[in-house]
Each structure stands twice: as C-alpha cells, then as structure tokens.
Design a protein around this motif. Structure first.
Motif, PDB file in Angstrom:
ATOM      1  N   LEU A   1       0.840  -1.205   0.000  1.00 25.28           N
ATOM      2  CA  LEU A   1       0.000   0.000   0.000  1.00 25.28           C
ATOM      3  C   LEU A   1       0.872   1.251   0.000  1.00 25.28           C
ATOM      4  CD1 LEU A   1      -2.653  -1.069   2.654  1.00 25.28           C
ATOM      5  CD2 LEU A   1      -2.966  -0.983   0.201  1.00 25.28           C
ATOM      6  N   ARG A   2       0.418   2.254  -0.767  1.00 24.39           N
ATOM      7  CA  ARG A   2       1.146   3.531  -0.787  1.00 24.39           C
ATOM      8  C   ARG A   2       1.062   4.167   0.605  1.00 24.39           C
ATOM      9  NH1 ARG A   2      -2.012   6.765  -3.546  1.00 24.39           N
ATOM     10  NH2 ARG A   2      -3.349   5.260  -4.535  1.00 24.39           N
ATOM     11  N   PRO A   3       2.018   5.061   0.949  1.00 22.39           N
ATOM     12  CA  PRO A   3       1.976   5.647   2.294  1.00 22.39           C
ATOM     13  C   PRO A   3       0.649   6.325   2.617  1.00 22.39           C
ATOM     14  CG  PRO A   3       4.037   6.187   1.235  1.00 22.39           C
ATOM     15  CD  PRO A   3       3.237   5.453   0.224  1.00 22.39           C
ATOM     16  N   ASN A   4       0.024   6.986   1.613  1.00 22.14           N
ATOM     17  CA  ASN A   4      -1.244   7.651   1.944  1.00 22.14           C
ATOM     18  C   ASN A   4      -2.437   6.695   1.891  1.00 22.14           C
ATOM     19  OD1 ASN A   4      -1.309   7.345  -0.764  1.00 22.14           O
ATOM     20  ND2 ASN A   4      -1.998   9.409  -1.247  1.00 22.14           N
ATOM     21  N   MET A   5      -2.163   5.422   1.588  1.00 22.30           N
ATOM     22  CA  MET A   5      -3.243   4.425   1.628  1.00 22.30           C
ATOM     23  C   MET A   5      -3.189   3.613   2.925  1.00 22.30           C
ATOM     24  SD  MET A   5      -3.098   2.979  -2.237  1.00 22.30           S
ATOM     25  CE  MET A   5      -4.100   1.537  -2.050  1.00 22.30           C
ATOM     26  N   ARG A   6      -2.040   3.681   3.618  1.00 21.89           N
ATOM     27  CA  ARG A   6      -1.869   2.835   4.810  1.00 21.89           C
ATOM     28  C   ARG A   6      -2.496   3.488   6.043  1.00 21.89           C
ATOM     29  NH1 ARG A   6       4.073   1.212   3.687  1.00 21.89           N
ATOM     30  NH2 ARG A   6       4.493   1.716   5.804  1.00 21.89           N
ATOM     31  N   PRO A   7      -2.847   2.682   7.047  1.00 25.16           N
ATOM     32  CA  PRO A   7      -3.414   3.311   8.249  1.00 25.16           C
ATOM     33  C   PRO A   7      -2.355   4.144   8.961  1.00 25.16           C
ATOM     34  CG  PRO A   7      -3.150   0.960   8.580  1.00 25.16           C
ATOM     35  CD  PRO A   7      -2.821   1.218   7.163  1.00 25.16           C
ATOM     36  N   PRO A   8      -2.678   5.377   9.352  1.00 31.36           N
ATOM     37  CA  PRO A   8      -1.681   6.187  10.041  1.00 31.36           C
ATOM     38  C   PRO A   8      -1.380   5.630  11.435  1.00 31.36           C
ATOM     39  CG  PRO A   8      -3.756   7.389   9.793  1.00 31.36           C
ATOM     40  CD  PRO A   8      -3.940   6.075   9.142  1.00 31.36           C
ATOM     41  N   ASN A   9      -0.194   5.972  11.919  1.00 31.10           N
ATOM     42  CA  ASN A   9       0.215   5.468  13.230  1.00 31.10           C
ATOM     43  C   ASN A   9      -0.503   6.265  14.316  1.00 31.10           C
ATOM     44  OD1 ASN A   9       1.503   4.488  15.441  1.00 31.10           O
ATOM     45  ND2 ASN A   9       3.530   5.257  14.921  1.00 31.10           N
ATOM     46  N   ALA A  10      -1.722   5.826  14.650  1.00 31.37           N
ATOM     47  CA  ALA A  10      -2.517   6.560  15.655  1.00 31.37           C
ATOM     48  C   ALA A  10      -2.087   6.114  17.039  1.00 31.37           C
ATOM     49  CB  ALA A  10      -3.992   6.305  15.432  1.00 31.37           C
ATOM     50  N   GLU A  11      -1.229   6.899  17.644  1.00 28.69           N
ATOM     51  CA  GLU A  11      -0.653   6.501  18.934  1.00 28.69           C
ATOM     52  C   GLU A  11      -1.723   6.381  20.013  1.00 28.69           C
ATOM     53  OE1 GLU A  11       1.891   9.252  20.836  1.00 28.69           O
ATOM     54  OE2 GLU A  11       3.190   7.711  21.629  1.00 28.69           O
ATOM     55  N   ALA A  12      -2.740   7.260  19.933  1.00 24.69           N
ATOM     56  CA  ALA A  12      -3.782   7.242  20.967  1.00 24.69           C
ATOM     57  C   ALA A  12      -4.468   5.889  21.012  1.00 24.69           C
ATOM     58  CB  ALA A  12      -4.802   8.327  20.676  1.00 24.69           C
ATOM     59  N   LEU A  13      -4.778   5.370  19.831  1.00 29.19           N
ATOM     60  CA  LEU A  13      -5.512   4.099  19.778  1.00 29.19           C
ATOM     61  C   LEU A  13      -4.626   2.942  20.222  1.00 29.19           C
ATOM     62  CD1 LEU A  13      -7.504   4.599  16.480  1.00 29.19           C
ATOM     63  CD2 LEU A  13      -8.328   4.744  18.798  1.00 29.19           C
ATOM     64  N   ILE A  14      -3.358   2.984  19.795  1.00 23.73           N
ATOM     65  CA  ILE A  14      -2.427   1.916  20.184  1.00 23.73           C
ATOM     66  C   ILE A  14      -2.238   1.938  21.707  1.00 23.73           C
ATOM     67  CG2 ILE A  14      -0.045   1.096  19.965  1.00 23.73           C
ATOM     68  CD1 ILE A  14      -0.081   2.173  17.089  1.00 23.73           C
ATOM     69  N   ALA A  15      -2.048   3.142  22.241  1.00 22.86           N
ATOM     70  CA  ALA A  15      -1.828   3.287  23.687  1.00 22.86           C
ATOM     71  C   ALA A  15      -3.041   2.789  24.461  1.00 22.86           C
ATOM     72  CB  ALA A  15      -1.564   4.753  24.014  1.00 22.86           C
ATOM     73  N   PHE A  16      -4.212   3.180  23.975  1.00 20.43           N
ATOM     74  CA  PHE A  16      -5.438   2.791  24.667  1.00 20.43           C
ATOM     75  C   PHE A  16      -5.628   1.274  24.624  1.00 20.43           C
ATOM     76  CE2 PHE A  16     -10.118   2.133  24.023  1.00 20.43           C
ATOM     77  CZ  PHE A  16     -10.430   2.152  25.362  1.00 20.43           C
ATOM     78  N   ALA A  17      -5.396   0.689  23.440  1.00 21.66           N
ATOM     79  CA  ALA A  17      -5.577  -0.761  23.295  1.00 21.66           C
ATOM     80  C   ALA A  17      -4.635  -1.514  24.233  1.00 21.66           C
ATOM     81  CB  ALA A  17      -5.318  -1.173  21.852  1.00 21.66           C
ATOM     82  N   LEU A  18      -3.380  -1.072  24.271  1.00 19.80           N
ATOM     83  CA  LEU A  18      -2.389  -1.758  25.114  1.00 19.80           C
ATOM     84  C   LEU A  18      -2.742  -1.632  26.593  1.00 19.80           C
ATOM     85  CD1 LEU A  18       1.190  -1.090  23.743  1.00 19.80           C
ATOM     86  CD2 LEU A  18       0.247  -3.241  24.516  1.00 19.80           C
ATOM     87  N   ALA A  19      -3.040  -0.393  26.999  1.00 21.78           N
ATOM     88  CA  ALA A  19      -3.315  -0.173  28.428  1.00 21.78           C
ATOM     89  C   ALA A  19      -4.544  -0.955  28.857  1.00 21.78           C
ATOM     90  CB  ALA A  19      -3.506   1.320  28.691  1.00 21.78           C
TER      91      ALA A  19
END
Lengths: 405, 393
Positions: free
Chosen positions: B265-283
C-alpha cells in the motif's frame, strides 16, 4: 446478513457519488448539502435501516454510539468556543456587532414566542414529556445558530459573490451557546449533583460545576498543547482529554456542548499557540464531523417510522422551524439595514436572512436527547431535517458584481 | 509534570464519581498511557513499555473494577483492530520477495520453535498445545519497535516476517482441530460448519475487494484516517459476530489488503500510526490481564518455555547473522514477544498469560536494553582505544 448487504450497498452508492463528484462539480444546492455532510447522514440512515435491534451486537453498537455522540458534542462545543477569540471580535466594526446583535435579539424573541405558543404541541405531538422551559431554550439556541464559516458557491453564469460585512462573524453561534450556558443551571432537571461527597446544589452550584468543568478542560487542553503543539502526540492527548471530559459531563448530566464551549473560550483566549490550535482542530474536524453525521443518521434510520419519530407532525414542524427562524432573521436584518446600512441591498438581505444552519445546529438538537425526556424523537428529527432544508435555500448572486462601501 | 498532574486529576475525578461512565474511563486510559509513553521516552525506554506499565498500574489500582473494564471493551476492540490493521498492512510483497530477509526470518523463527518444542515435549502437555506454544515462541514484537527511531533497516521487516510465519502456522494448527471434529462428530456437522465458514470467507473477500478499491481513491490525510477508522469499526463489529479476536482478524485483513497490491500500500493508503488508539488498546489489554490474574501455582513447564524461548531466539539470531550476514543489532530487539503473540497465548494457556506477558513483554525489552547499553559501551571503548592507537602512531 442484511446489515452487511446494506453496508455494501451504502458504500457502493457513496463510491458512485464520489466518482460523479470528481467528474463534474455539483450544482450549488447539492454542493451546499455536501459541505453540510448530508451524504454521511444518508449513509448512516441506510446502514441504520438494516441494523436490526434484535441483532446480538446491537447493544454494543448502541453503547458505542451513545458515548461517541456525547464526546463529539463536546468537540463541537469546543470548536464554537475556539471561534470566540475576543481579539478577533474586537477587530470587527462596531456596526457589524450591533447588526448581529439586532438579528440575535429578533430571532431569539421570535422563537421564544413561537415556542411558548406551541408548548402544548410539543407535549402532545412532538413527544416531550417534561421540562418545557429547557426545551424552549434549546429551540431558541437552535434558531440562533448559523453555518460557520459560510461557504462560497460558484453559480453557473454568475460572478463570484463578494463577501457581505459580518458574514464571517460567528456572533449568533456564540450567543446561542452563551444562552445555553446561562439558561441550563436554573432549568436543569436534577437540582443536585454529587462529585464524590461534595454536593452542588441549586442554580449557583450547577453553574459553578459547569464553569469549573469547562475551565479545567480548557486548562488541561492548554497543558497538552504546551507539551505538543502538532503531530500525533497532540491529537492523542487532546482526544483523551475531550473523551474524559465528555464522560464527566455524562456522569453529572451536564450539557457537553456548554462545557466544551467554556473550555474552548478559555483555551483560545489564554493559549500562546492560537493559530496552531485553530488549524489543528479544523483538520481534526474533517474526520470527526463525518463520524458524527453517520452516527446520527444511523439512529434516525434504525427507528425510521416506528419509535424514533412520527411522520404526521414532522413536516409542519420542519416548515415552522424554517419559517420562524427566517422571519426572525429577516426582521433583525431589516432593523439593521435601516439603522446601520448592513446589509446594503435587498439581495444581500435575503442572502443573510436565509443563511443556512450547520453542524452546531444539529448538535444542539441532538443535545436535547441527553438533557430532556422524550416519548419519541420527532422534535430532534424535525430539527435535523430543517437544518438540511435550510442548506438548500440559497439565493444566487446578482448578475453584475457589487462593491461595498 | 503538568501532564502527569492532569492525568492524576482525571483519575481522582473518576474515583470520586459513584458510577463513572464509559467515556471517562476511555479518556483516562488514553491520556494516562500517552503520559506513560512520554515518561518512558524521557527515561530512554521504549514508548510501549511506558504504556504497558501504566496499564499494569491502572489494573492494580483500587478504582478499576471488572465491570468498568468490561464496559469499555467495545472501544478497546476498535483500537485493537486499528493496531492489527497497522501491523498487517506493514508487510508487503516486496518485503516477502527479499530472499535474504526471508531466509534470515526463517532461521530466526525456526530455531526457537524447535528448541521450545523439543523441550516442552518432555512435560505433561497435550501435543497440540505443545506445538502451539512452540509456534508462538518464535513470534516477535513489531509493536515494541519505533519505526522512526530504530536505525537498523531490517529489524522492523524481520519482526513482520517472523510474526507472519508464526501466525500462518498457528492458523494451520486449526486444521488439526478440524480433523478431530470429523473424528468425534462425523462428516455431516463438519460440512455445515465448513459451509458457514465458506460463506464468511466469501463475504470477507468481497469486502476486501471493496475496501481495496476504496483505498485507491484516498488522496487526503482526512480521507485516510476516516476510511481506516470506518474499516476498524466494521471489523470490530465483524469480530463480535464471528467470535474471532479483533486483533487477529484485523491483522489478517490488513495483510490481505497489503498483499493485494503489487508493491504494497502507498503511504497515503496505509493506516496512520494513531498513537492514541495503540496506547489505549495496550493499556486496556494489560489492565484486563491484571484483573484476570489469579494467584495460582506456576506450572513447571513455564520456566522451560521462557528459557527455551530466550535461548532459541539468541541461537536463531546468531544463525541468521552467520548465514545472512545480519548484524547482531538487527535481531537483538526481536527478543521480546509482541502483542499478537500474547493475545494468541491467552487463548492457549490463559492461566499463565499475565506472567508470560510480564516476562516476555516487560522483562525481555528491559534485558534487551541492558544488553544494548553494554554492547554500545564496548563498542565505544573499542573506538576510543583505536583512536588512542591512531593518535599514538
């Protein structure tokens, strides 16, 4: 299965619409609806229509939707608060401020009178169960709001319209939110709120609690913007704070819109990173608004014709709302034209009197779900439809370009 | 400090509320985990470690109850789906076509699997469980790596390949359960089940094709975020329907979407690195592990599993270095087990999952940091000695 098919059909229609939009620019009326995000509402309605209430994951979806809408309401309030930059307001001419004040007073007065006159209708046909004064306040706030910023449309064979003085001053939206903030504490259904063992009693207590929540939210957002002005970390922190604040509002039965508005005012008037914040929130808004409209659409579509709203009182309600608002604004601007020559021409008077409503208007309508008790949501649906109808009442510019003195 | 106080304030507010609503919890977890990541960054630790420690602290805190944790699960599932999509779409066809990388990954993966299997076979465990635990031990942790910060080009692709091999093999072990199902229930019920699965797969393929065509029309960051958020939401809904963990489902979908295109996938087609969601999921996940934690006697195979995992990974890394000329620094960060491995592990041996997570998700990253520091000091010492010698000459 029906839900998945509806999803595929919905996305197919959406996809087709996008392709057509790329090929040829839409006519201004359609473009106005597109800018108002009506297509997301329709997508939501389509998806909601096939999402059966008996579906096993429906409950999870409902919880998600209720909470997400609550948080987005706070975000919309925050956006309105961010437009209340006192420095910017001072830059506008005093006659523009007077003109807008006249319009606000006329529209507000006209709506209050109309709402009082139709109090019985609200109870009998529009599903209101109690607290008529708060419903009237919400209706007044709704009528005061206007779409901001006002978009420009390129009409075929017409020149690009010149901006009208005061068109980009969101005074009516600010006043609408201020009215909600001032009127909610004395009219709240619960007169006692507990924060731990600390009770907040009566009008003063609730006002204090609301103000406190707003200011604390503003300070927290300011802190996060001081640490990270842009980038993913800033988005994450702001999202976290907004969501936590929305949860607090739900727990204490406070209007999220007002708390967000107060936070926004505090933030924009105290921060050192004004421009970054405004740009950042505008970018985030492009993501949040479609989600909001799709969620609202899914509520309307899901209960279509059954519990959510009644068809028979819907059309008179929509027409009444549009007419009352339009008449109030016309009277206000006529007074303004007589006293301060704003607007200068009759065409301009028509344009700004029938200026459409926007996201904030729908947000105020939806806020009623969180603050009032309803038998069915005919009133809310009527307000949402009235907003979209107001967006297709556009007056084309004159054939010859005009200049303002 | 300001952010820390703010998070503490939100925590106290939640504590003071009689029944805190879901959104307050979501906001608190999100803010706290991001502040944790920031503190970890200041302490020169991986960001993810900060998020995990915050999740542990919230899990142990008296304000957290099982009900409140369960009430925000739908939100956490969406966040998990985002993480899965992010990881799945990171692997692409050009990466898989890189022979050196693939060979290195196979060495890196196979050695810990064989080591663990040959050690666990001596314990009183079911053969399939042994096989699954061994397969999991080879999986690494893409999430612990910060793509922008790590300076070795192959570390991130290595971790993605290793994870893909592991999850692919784990999926194949599902076939053994299919055979067992036929043996116990007969062929008729199996056909019914297979038909249901085929229908789901067919709908999945149609959905994937639609999503792929949709993604090709994304041109703006707003469209990118909205599209991926919608997809995450739909996948979370689907995971509730078909009872598959949202992380695994999203990873598979992300991988399929990425492999559908020739060059990824091109960079603008890939999911952005949403830190908030990753942090929330992990915690959220970590606090859930803590809440489910029961003090039980540790089974004897646990120590063997951890020892085999560490030794196997080191051996695999050395083998990979030797045969594909990869530097030690390229595979050393792959010692810890990742989020995907822990989620799978929980479904195999849930009673020791928290302990396993602490050992492989917190202990091993710290061990890696210590080793990395020592290696850096040795390297610096050598450079200094060389510089002195050069000056002397």
């Amino acid at each position: 299965m029906a839900f998945i098919l509806s999803l595929i059909a919905g996305f197919g229609v959406f996809f087709l619409g996008q392709k057509i939009f790329r090929r040829m620019p839409p006519y201004p009326l359609i473009d106005s609806l597109r800018i108002g995000r009506a297509h997301y509402l329709l997508l939501g309605v389509l998806v909601g229509m096939f999402f059966s209430e008996t579906d096993e994951v429906f409950h999870l979806f409902e919880v998600l939707r209720y909470n997400c809408i609550g948080a987005i309401l706070l975000w919309i309030g925050l956006q309105t608060g961010l437009s209340t930059n006192l420095q910017n307001l001072r830059n506008h001419g005093i006659s523009v401020i007077y003109s807008q004040t006249a319009v606000v007073l006329a529209t507000g007065g006209f709506t209050v009178l109309a709402a009082f006159a139709s109090g019985l209708i609200l109870y009998r046909y529009l599903g209101l169960l109690q607290n008529l004064p708060l419903a009237i306040v919400l209706l007044t706030c709704f009528a005061l709001t206007a779409r901001f910023p006002a978009p420009f449309f390129q009409w075929p064979n017409r020149p690009i319209p010149t901006p009208i003085p005061g068109q980009n001053l969101p005074l009516s939206n600010i006043v609408a939110m201020a009215v909600l903030c001032i009127a909610f504490p004395p009219l709240a259904e619960n007169s006692i709120f507990y924060l731990g063992n600390l009770p907040f009693i009566g009008t003063t207590g609730i006002a204090l609690l609301m103000l406190g929540a707003g200011v604390v939210g503003g300070i927290a957002l300011d802190f996060s913007f001081r640490s990270h002005r842009t980038g993913a970390r800033a988005i994450s922190l702001v999202l976290g704070i907004v969501i936590a604040l929305a949860g607090l509002c739900q727990a204490l039965d406070l209007p999220s819109l007002s708390v967000g508005f107060l936070s926004g005012i505090w933030l924009i008037n105290t921060t050192v990173a004004k421009r970054e914040i405004v740009e950042f929130t505008a970018r985030a808004n492009d993501v949040i608004e479609p989600i909001f409209f799709a969620l609202i659409g899914s509520i309307i579509g899901e209960f279509g014709g059954d519990i959510f709203f009644l068809w028979s009182p819907l059309y008179p309600l929509v027409l009444t709302v549009i007419l009352v608002r339009g008449m109030g604004r016309t009277i206000g601007f006529t007074v303004s034209q007589t006293l301060w020559q704003i607007p200068q021409t009759w065409r301009e008077l028509l344009v700004i009197s029938w200026h459409p409503q926007g996201t904030l208007s729908i947000a105020i309508g939806v806020q009623a779900i969180y603050l009032l008790d309803f038998q069915h949501y005919t009133l809310i649906t009527g307000l949402v439809i009235a907003v979209f109808l107001s967006q297709i009442i556009l007056i084309p510019p004159a054939n010859s370009p005009q200049s303002h003195t | 400090m300001r952010l820390f106080c703010m998070t503490l304030g939100i925590g106290i507010l939640i504590w003071q509320l009689q029944s805190p609503p879901e959104m307050a919890w979501v906001g608190f977890l999100m803010t706290a985990s991001i502040v944790g990541a920031r503190l970890a960054y200041r302490a020169k630790l991986p960001n993810v470690l900060g998020m995990i420690v915050v999740g542990l602290a919230i899990g142990f805190a008296p304000i957290t109850t099982a009900e409140s944790h369960q009430s925000i699960k739908p939100f956490a599932d969406i966040a998990m789906t985002w993480v899965g999509l992010y990881l799945g779409t990171s692997l692409s066809r050009p990466l898989l076509a890189n022979r050196r990388l693939l060979t290195g990954s196979i060495y890196l993966y196979a050695t810990p699997v064989l080591t663990t299997f040959s050690l666990l076979i001596f314990f009183d465990l079911h053969l399939i469980t042994t096989l699954q635990l061994a397969i999991l031990s080879g999986i690494s942790s893409p999430i612990f790596l910060d793509r922008t910060e790590h300076n070795l080009r192959d570390t991130w692709p290595f971790s993605l390949c290793v994870t893909a091999i592991g999850l692919g093999l784990l999926f194949l072990t599902g076939l053994i359960f299919g055979v067992q199902f036929i043996q116990t229930d007969g062929f008729g019920p199996f056909l019914h089940l297979a038909a249901d699965i085929a229908l789901v797969v067919l709908m999945g393929i149609v959905g994937l094709e639609l999503a792929h065509r949709w993604l090709q029309h994304i041109h703006t960051p707003t469209g990118q975020f909205t599209s991926w958020f919608t997809l995450s939401f739909l996948l979370a809904l689907a995971s509730w329907h078909i009872w598959i963990h949202p992380l695994i489902l999203a990873w598979a979908v992300g991988l399929a979407l990425s492999l559908r295109t020739k060059r990824g996938l091109r960079p603008n087609m890939r999911p952005p690195n949403a830190e908030a969601l990753i942090a929330f999921a992990l915690a959220h996940y970590v606090s859930g592990l803590v809440l489910d934690w029961q003090i039980l006697p540790i089974p004897p195979y646990f120590y063997a599993l951890i020892a085999a995992l560490i030794l196997g990974k080191i051996a695999g890394g050395l083998l990979s270095s030797r045969l594909t000329s990869q530097p030690v620094q390229a595979w050393l960060p792959l010692l810890p087990q990742g989020f995907l491995a822990i989620v799978c592990f929980e479904s195999i041996a849930s009673e020791i999952a928290p302990l396993y997570f602490i050992c492989t998700g917190i202990g091993l990253p710290l061990l890696h940091l210590v080793v990395d520091q020592i290696a850096q000091k040795i390297k610096n010492g050598r450079i200094r000695t060389l510089a002195r010698r050069t000056q002397a000459v």
